[in-house]
Design a protein around this motif. Sequence first.
Motif, short mmCIF file in Angstrom:
data_model
loop_
_atom_site.label_atom_id
_atom_site.label_comp_id
_atom_site.label_asym_id
_atom_site.label_seq_id
_atom_site.Cartn_x
_atom_site.Cartn_y
_atom_site.Cartn_z
N GLY A 18 0.60 -0.63 0.69
CA GLY A 18 -0.35 0.02 0.14
C GLY A 18 0.88 1.23 -0.43
N TYR A 19 2.28 0.86 0.45
CA TYR A 19 3.14 2.19 -0.05
C TYR A 19 3.66 2.56 -0.91
CZ TYR A 19 7.27 5.65 1.23
OH TYR A 19 8.02 6.25 0.44
N SER A 20 3.09 4.06 -1.98
CA SER A 20 4.17 4.21 -2.96
C SER A 20 5.05 5.66 -3.77
CB SER A 20 2.92 4.13 -4.32
OG SER A 20 2.23 5.08 -3.93
N GLY A 21 5.33 5.66 -4.09
CA GLY A 21 6.45 6.71 -4.38
C GLY A 21 6.62 7.39 -5.01
N GLY A 22 7.75 8.14 -5.54
CA GLY A 22 7.73 8.67 -6.94
C GLY A 22 8.40 10.26 -7.47
N GLY A 23 8.97 9.92 -8.60
CA GLY A 23 9.76 11.59 -8.35
C GLY A 23 8.85 12.22 -10.23
N CYS A 24 10.42 12.41 -10.77
CA CYS A 24 9.52 13.30 -11.82
C CYS A 24 10.58 11.92 -13.16
CB CYS A 24 10.63 14.23 -12.12
SG CYS A 24 11.89 14.54 -12.36
N ILE A 25 10.86 11.20 -12.61
CA ILE A 25 11.14 9.88 -13.66
C ILE A 25 10.76 9.09 -13.35
CG2 ILE A 25 13.62 8.46 -14.53
CD1 ILE A 25 15.09 10.83 -13.63
N SER A 26 11.01 8.42 -12.37
CA SER A 26 10.27 6.87 -12.22
C SER A 26 9.12 6.58 -10.87
CB SER A 26 11.94 5.73 -11.99
OG SER A 26 12.27 5.51 -12.61
N GLU A 27 8.74 6.10 -10.52
CA GLU A 27 7.39 5.46 -9.66
C GLU A 27 7.77 4.12 -8.95
OE1 GLU A 27 4.26 2.66 -11.18
OE2 GLU A 27 4.41 4.22 -12.40
N GLY A 28 7.86 3.99 -7.61
CA GLY A 28 7.56 3.45 -6.74
C GLY A 28 7.47 2.66 -5.80
N GLN A 29 6.73 1.47 -4.74
CA GLN A 29 6.05 0.55 -4.40
C GLN A 29 6.76 -0.45 -3.58
OE1 GLN A 29 3.77 -1.57 -7.13
NE2 GLN A 29 2.09 0.44 -7.85
N SER A 30 6.14 -0.47 -2.57
CA SER A 30 6.67 -1.71 -1.60
C SER A 30 5.73 -2.87 -1.47
CB SER A 30 6.73 -0.78 -0.22
OG SER A 30 7.86 0.02 -0.07
N TYR A 31 6.64 -4.08 -1.42
CA TYR A 31 6.18 -5.47 -1.29
C TYR A 31 6.74 -6.05 -0.70
CZ TYR A 31 4.56 -4.40 -6.30
OH TYR A 31 4.09 -3.85 -7.38
N ASP A 32 5.89 -7.09 -0.02
CA ASP A 32 6.46 -7.97 1.60
C ASP A 32 6.57 -9.02 0.51
OD1 ASP A 32 6.17 -6.71 4.10
OD2 ASP A 32 4.20 -7.23 3.52
N THR A 33 7.83 -9.52 0.94
CA THR A 33 8.15 -10.92 0.37
C THR A 33 8.89 -12.18 1.41
OG1 THR A 33 11.11 -10.69 0.29
CG2 THR A 33 8.95 -9.39 -1.97
N ASP A 34 9.26 -13.07 1.56
CA ASP A 34 9.55 -14.18 1.64
C ASP A 34 10.79 -13.75 2.06
OD1 ASP A 34 7.32 -15.52 0.26
OD2 ASP A 34 8.91 -16.82 -0.79
N ASN A 35 11.25 -13.02 1.65
CA ASN A 35 12.50 -12.23 2.19
C ASN A 35 12.79 -11.33 2.72
OD1 ASN A 35 14.01 -14.60 1.18
ND2 ASN A 35 14.13 -13.59 -0.55
N GLY A 36 11.54 -10.79 3.40
CA GLY A 36 11.28 -9.44 3.64
C GLY A 36 11.08 -8.59 2.52
N ARG A 37 10.36 -7.23 3.19
CA ARG A 37 9.95 -6.27 2.51
C ARG A 37 11.52 -5.36 1.38
NH1 ARG A 37 5.56 -2.16 5.47
NH2 ARG A 37 4.89 -4.30 4.78
N VAL A 38 10.53 -5.20 0.19
CA VAL A 38 11.55 -4.53 -0.29
C VAL A 38 11.01 -3.47 -1.43
CG1 VAL A 38 12.98 -6.57 -1.44
CG2 VAL A 38 9.98 -5.72 -2.46
N PHE A 39 11.95 -2.30 -1.65
CA PHE A 39 10.88 -0.82 -2.58
C PHE A 39 11.33 -1.17 -4.20
CE2 PHE A 39 11.19 3.50 -3.78
CZ PHE A 39 9.60 3.91 -3.96
N VAL A 40 10.72 -0.98 -4.76
CA VAL A 40 10.85 -1.21 -6.30
C VAL A 40 10.61 -0.02 -7.14
CG1 VAL A 40 10.45 -2.70 -8.25
CG2 VAL A 40 10.02 -3.70 -6.13
N LYS A 41 11.26 -0.09 -7.62
CA LYS A 41 11.22 1.82 -8.30
C LYS A 41 11.56 1.15 -9.80
CE LYS A 41 13.78 5.46 -7.83
NZ LYS A 41 15.30 5.95 -8.00
#
Length: 298
Positions: A18-41
């Motif tokens: 449910g967390y997202s963010g971004g700037g003028c070039i890319s967007e980003g979202q967070s995901y829970d995985t088997d190995n912990g939480r990651v942020f994906v640009k």
Amino acid sequence: MEAMLKKELGTSMLKYTGYSGGGCISEGQSYDTDNGRVFVKINHKSQVLNFVFVCITCTNAITIKAKRMFDGEMASLDAILQTETIKVPKPVKVIELDTGGSAFVMEHLDMKGLTKYSTQLGEKLANLHLHNKRSLDKQMREQQTENEWQDDWVTFYSRHRLQHQLNMVEKSCGDREARELWSHLQLKIPQLFTEVEVVPALLHGDLWGGNVAQTTEGPVIFDPASFYGHSEYELGIMAMFGGFSSSFYAAYHENVPKAPGFTQRNQLYQLFHNLNHWNHFGGGYKSSSLRIMKDLVK
């Protein structure tokens, strides 16, 4: 895209937080995985305009592949991490998407705006800038030999940063005043460095207020475009866009004292960013670029 992320990350779970963010070039979202939480640009375009200019793998303001841009950011984060001086998100992987574009996976950090760690940020940034010098000093003591790194920062900055930006100005609008001011300023630039020793420092490269934050443990910097250069360069863009308190500067300069001529060199470093923004965001930065040049040639 999520199926590809699962495969590339080797995880059976990929749950959007449910967390997202971004700037003028890319967007980003967070995901829970088997190995912990990651942020994906994510950048869905196969090519993007890289206007930062100075990073470990990308040295010009050109249209580049999104993957190359993320590769540069990953290399920057790796380089800063290795110094063990200041917290940055740990990079995980750059992934090319089947639909075009790329994704950059990194550690998720629970960050919020910097409010109470300005002094620590100043100290830690100073340690980052001093890391290479301390390593070279240690090497010199151990080997008792001269350092082989003899690159001329002044020539590099003048020709490959300022001159390049002014060439772009000339090509796009042929500004006569900028051309005349540069003909005088380029002769004066070496004088601004007569009383300062420039030791290559690992820089964040784009450290304005939007690229700093804090966790419960202390300050964090992110979105780097790292390269080795004069530590004072880092402070140029800081002065332009604010976001840094007096306690930050006091802590920083306690560790990295201002050398003679600091104020004029700070203007010189601001000039690059003003010219860069003039070239990429239009004439709104023309007056500030010309004003700095006039001040420096007085």
